[in-house]
Design an enzyme around this catalytic site. Structure first.
Site, short mmCIF file in Angstrom:
data_model
loop_
_atom_site.label_atom_id
_atom_site.label_comp_id
_atom_site.label_asym_id
_atom_site.label_seq_id
_atom_site.Cartn_x
_atom_site.Cartn_y
_atom_site.Cartn_z
N GLU A 34 -62.60 37.10 26.28
CA GLU A 34 -63.61 35.93 25.50
C GLU A 34 -63.53 35.03 26.94
OE1 GLU A 34 -65.78 35.74 22.10
OE2 GLU A 34 -66.18 34.23 24.38
N GLY A 39 -65.40 33.98 18.54
CA GLY A 39 -66.10 34.06 17.21
C GLY A 39 -67.66 33.99 17.26
N GLY A 40 -68.20 34.00 19.14
CA GLY A 40 -69.66 34.81 18.45
C GLY A 40 -70.92 34.02 18.51
N THR A 41 -71.76 34.77 18.53
CA THR A 41 -72.66 33.84 19.03
C THR A 41 -73.00 33.04 17.20
OG1 THR A 41 -73.75 35.68 20.24
CG2 THR A 41 -75.42 34.61 18.61
N CYS A 42 -72.52 34.74 16.31
CA CYS A 42 -72.72 34.17 14.66
C CYS A 42 -72.58 32.72 14.42
CB CYS A 42 -72.23 34.69 13.53
SG CYS A 42 -72.57 35.13 11.95
N HIS A 441 -80.65 36.54 -18.77
CA HIS A 441 -82.05 35.23 -18.78
C HIS A 441 -81.81 33.46 -18.42
CE1 HIS A 441 -85.72 33.89 -19.65
NE2 HIS A 441 -85.39 32.95 -21.41
C1 LIG Z 1 -80.33 31.49 15.51
C2 LIG Z 1 -79.07 32.73 14.76
C3 LIG Z 1 -79.32 32.61 14.03
C4 LIG Z 1 -78.91 33.33 13.14
N1 LIG Z 1 -78.42 34.35 11.69
C5 LIG Z 1 -77.93 34.95 11.48
C6 LIG Z 1 -77.40 35.46 9.88
O1 LIG Z 1 -78.06 34.25 9.59
N2 LIG Z 1 -77.84 36.69 9.56
C7 LIG Z 1 -76.90 37.62 10.29
O2 LIG Z 1 -77.22 38.71 9.96
N3 LIG Z 1 -76.92 37.22 11.64
C8 LIG Z 1 -78.09 36.38 12.21
N4 LIG Z 1 -77.98 35.92 14.21
C9 LIG Z 1 -77.63 37.40 14.56
C10 LIG Z 1 -75.71 37.23 14.80
O3 LIG Z 1 -75.84 35.95 15.38
C11 LIG Z 1 -75.62 38.48 15.71
O4 LIG Z 1 -76.26 39.88 14.77
C12 LIG Z 1 -73.91 38.44 15.75
O5 LIG Z 1 -73.26 37.49 16.08
C13 LIG Z 1 -73.36 40.13 16.50
O6 LIG Z 1 -72.37 39.76 17.46
P1 LIG Z 1 -71.99 40.44 18.02
O7 LIG Z 1 -70.67 41.42 17.40
O8 LIG Z 1 -72.98 41.46 18.50
O9 LIG Z 1 -71.39 39.35 18.80
P2 LIG Z 1 -71.74 38.18 19.62
O10 LIG Z 1 -71.36 37.25 18.30
O11 LIG Z 1 -72.93 37.91 19.89
O12 LIG Z 1 -70.22 37.98 20.39
C14 LIG Z 1 -70.00 38.28 22.12
C15 LIG Z 1 -69.43 37.28 21.87
O13 LIG Z 1 -69.06 38.59 23.26
C16 LIG Z 1 -68.91 37.56 24.44
N5 LIG Z 1 -69.03 37.99 26.00
C17 LIG Z 1 -70.21 38.59 26.29
N6 LIG Z 1 -70.35 39.02 27.14
C18 LIG Z 1 -68.63 39.04 28.00
C19 LIG Z 1 -67.78 39.60 28.65
N7 LIG Z 1 -68.41 40.06 29.96
N8 LIG Z 1 -66.18 38.79 28.93
C20 LIG Z 1 -66.08 38.34 27.80
N9 LIG Z 1 -66.44 37.96 26.49
C21 LIG Z 1 -67.46 38.59 26.67
C22 LIG Z 1 -69.42 36.58 24.25
O14 LIG Z 1 -69.21 34.22 24.94
C23 LIG Z 1 -69.74 36.29 22.74
O15 LIG Z 1 -68.23 35.25 22.13
C24 LIG Z 1 -78.12 35.08 14.11
C25 LIG Z 1 -78.46 34.99 15.81
C26 LIG Z 1 -79.40 34.06 16.26
C27 LIG Z 1 -79.48 33.66 17.82
#
Ligand SMILES: Cc1cc2nc3c(=O)[nH]c(=O)nc-3n(C[C@H](O)[C@H](O)[C@H](O)COP(=O)(O)OP(=O)(O)OC[C@H]3O[C@@H](n4cnc5c(N)ncnc54)[C@H](O)[C@@H]3O)c2cc1C
Length: 459
Positions: A34, A39-42, A441
């Site tokens: 990482e 935990g990434g984006t979500c 209901h």
């Molecule tokens: C504002 C916003 C609101 C959202 N709301 C929702 C929602 O309500 N419901 C829903 O289902 N989805 C929602 N989403 C979408 C959801 O967040 C993503 O679909 C989800 O996080 C995808 O997860 P992922 O497993 O693809 O990776 P991500 O969660 O994107 O994580 C990827 C991880 O990989 C790491 N990484 C990347 N490249 C490298 C590298 N080369 N080396 C090491 N680490 C790396 C990053 O730092 C990150 O921690 C939302 C997105 C945003 C931006």
């Protein structure tokens, strides 16, 4: 000397950690990498913080509407943005720390903190270390797209990540992009007290939805005072002292919107540009998403891509489902596939939109004979009791098979209610099963059987 593992997972998004757990439970020795936030984006800058902020915004909205319910608040309702952010940070911290602790305590898992990049089809470099494994899984996700718009380099702009640090009230937030992410922020900041303008390039908001959904969502936002600029070709940005002038090539209205802050919400781009894919020979599409087959394998045997990075879903639930599919194929002799998945997602404005399966437009294009049922929320007792009658629900049925093709619920509880339809779709059962079901209901869901009793041909 290379460090050897049975598998390497790059990224700790919504599927990598669960896959790591399954792999280690299968007795494999795993490395996970990482580069930023566990935990990434979500967890950190997506679903969890936005839904936490949406809850604060709704509290402000309900407080302001107190009088509608006979509740008197002495004095004005104000929002303490520092407190709002602190609450959000607390919820995020809990999740982020949970994932971090989980991974760092996992038996047979080595956690590397740094940027991982492929060196070959079976090796990855992270910091100074070279890791080798016969299996590599990419779970690197996506980030906000920053298009090359004129003047973009001259201004400070916010993205879904940087707006998470905002602990003050922007005077006028201009949001570029009228789709799912942009609209959640639009309503939220309007409810916090900002002036908000949404600048949308096309003729309607959330263009993937049917026109009636786009129109109803626009209505919801405009009633709360969000300015929506459609058909606005966003041509660029100029600094105006402390403010930003956003030039919008509109068919009507002012050509410039002057805001105090700009949020870019015009799409996402995969984190593949610095992943060393070329060194391993992994193919991507023209937008940089990793090409995978129906079971998530890339063109290189032994390398899989799961989550947003494969372009087959853009949601937490699709990423998690990718983990389930890959694990089933690797360990359970169960050939699960991405194409078994029914499209489903929410738009978390208030009231929320829940969608499952086809839109009306897609049902029309499928060439089937389709029946449609539609019910305005104003006819739903529960919605009237709560004085929240905006929106509608709609369902589409294949006339030949009686199967549900798709549905949407825009209204209170829409994000939850949609699952009653989704599950019948997964069951492959005819709509008549729900038609005859007895629901509680007074709920919104109780009107779904009623709606199914009033189907008409889709013209
Ligand atoms: C504002 C916003 C609101 C959202 N709301 C929702 C929602 O309500 N419901 C829903 O289902 N989805 C929602 N989403 C979408 C959801 O967040 C993503 O679909 C989800 O996080 C995808 O997860 P992922 O497993 O693809 O990776 P991500 O969660 O994107 O994580 C990827 C991880 O990989 C790491 N990484 C990347 N490249 C490298 C590298 N080369 N080396 C090491 N680490 C790396 C990053 O730092 C990150 O921690 C939302 C997105 C945003 C931006």
């Amino acid at each position: 000397m290379a460090k050897k593992f049975d598998a390497i997972i790059i990224g700790t998004g919504q599927s990598g950690p669960s896959l790591a757990q399954r792999m280690t439970r299968e007795g494999l020795n795993i490395a996970i990498i990482e580069r930023k936030l566990f935990g990434g984006t979500c967890v950190n800058v997506g679903c969890i913080p936005t839904k936490t902020l949406v809850a604060s915004a709704r509290a402000a909205y309900v407080a302001r509407r107190g009088a509608d319910f006979g509740v008197t608040i002495d004095g004005s309702v104000s929002v303490d943005m520092k407190q709002v952010k602190a609450r959000k940070d607390g919820v995020v911290r809990q999740s982020n720390e949970g994932v971090t602790k989980w991974l760092k305590g996992m038996h047979n898992l080595t956690v590397f903190e740094g940027h991982g990049a492929l060196e070959s089809a079976n090796s990855v470099r992270v910091n100074g270390d070279l890791l080798e494994a016969g299996r590599i899984v990419l779970n690197v996700g996506a980030r906000a797209l920053v298009p090359r718009m004129p003047g973009i380099g001259e201004i400070d702009f916010l993205t879904n990540s940087s707006i998470m640090e905002v602990d003050f009230l922007p005077e006028h937030l201009v949001i570029i992009g009228g789709s799912y992410i942009g609209l959640e922020f639009a309503q939220m900041y309007r409810r916090f007290g900002s002036r908000v303008t949404v600048v949308q390039r096309g003729p309607r908001l959330i263009e993937r939805e049917d026109e009636d959904v786009s129109a109803a969502v626009k209505d919801v936002l405009e009633k709360e005072g969000v300015d929506v600029r459609l058909d606005a070709e966003c041509t660029g940005f100029k600094k105006r002292g402390e403010k930003v002038a956003v030039t919008v090539d509109c068919k009507e209205g002012d050509e410039e919107v002057i805001g105090s802050h700009v949020l870019l919400a015009v799409g996402r781009r995969p984190n593949t540009d610095d992943l060393g894919l070329d060194k391993a020979g992994v193919q991507t599409d023209e937008r940089g998403y990793v090409k995978v087959d129906d079971q998530l394998q890339t063109n290189v045997p032994g390398i899989w891509a799961i989550g947003d990075v494969n372009g087959k879903g853009a949601f937490t639930h699709t990423s998690y489902n990718d983990y389930e599919i890959l694990a089933a194929n690797l360990f359970d002799n169960d050939p699960r596939r991405v194409s078994d998945r029914i499209v489903t997602y929410g738009l978390f404005i208030d009231p929320p939109l829940g969608r499952a399966g086809m839109t009306e437009q897609q049902a029309r294009e499928s060439g089937r004979e389709v029946l449609v049922g539609k019910m305005p929320m104003s006819r739903v007792g529960r919605a009237r009791e709560r004085s929240e009658t905006q929106g509608f629900m709609k369902i589409l049925i294949d006339k030949e098979t009686d199967k549900v093709l798709g549905a949407c619920v825009l209204g209170i509880g829409g994000d939850e209610i949609i699952h009653s339809v989704l599950d019948i779709m997964y069951a492959g059962a005819p709509y008549t099963v729900i038609r005859r079901a007895v629901h509680i209901h007074p709920t919104v869901t109780e009107l779904i059987p009623t709606m199914l009793g009033q189907l008409e041909p889709l013209t």
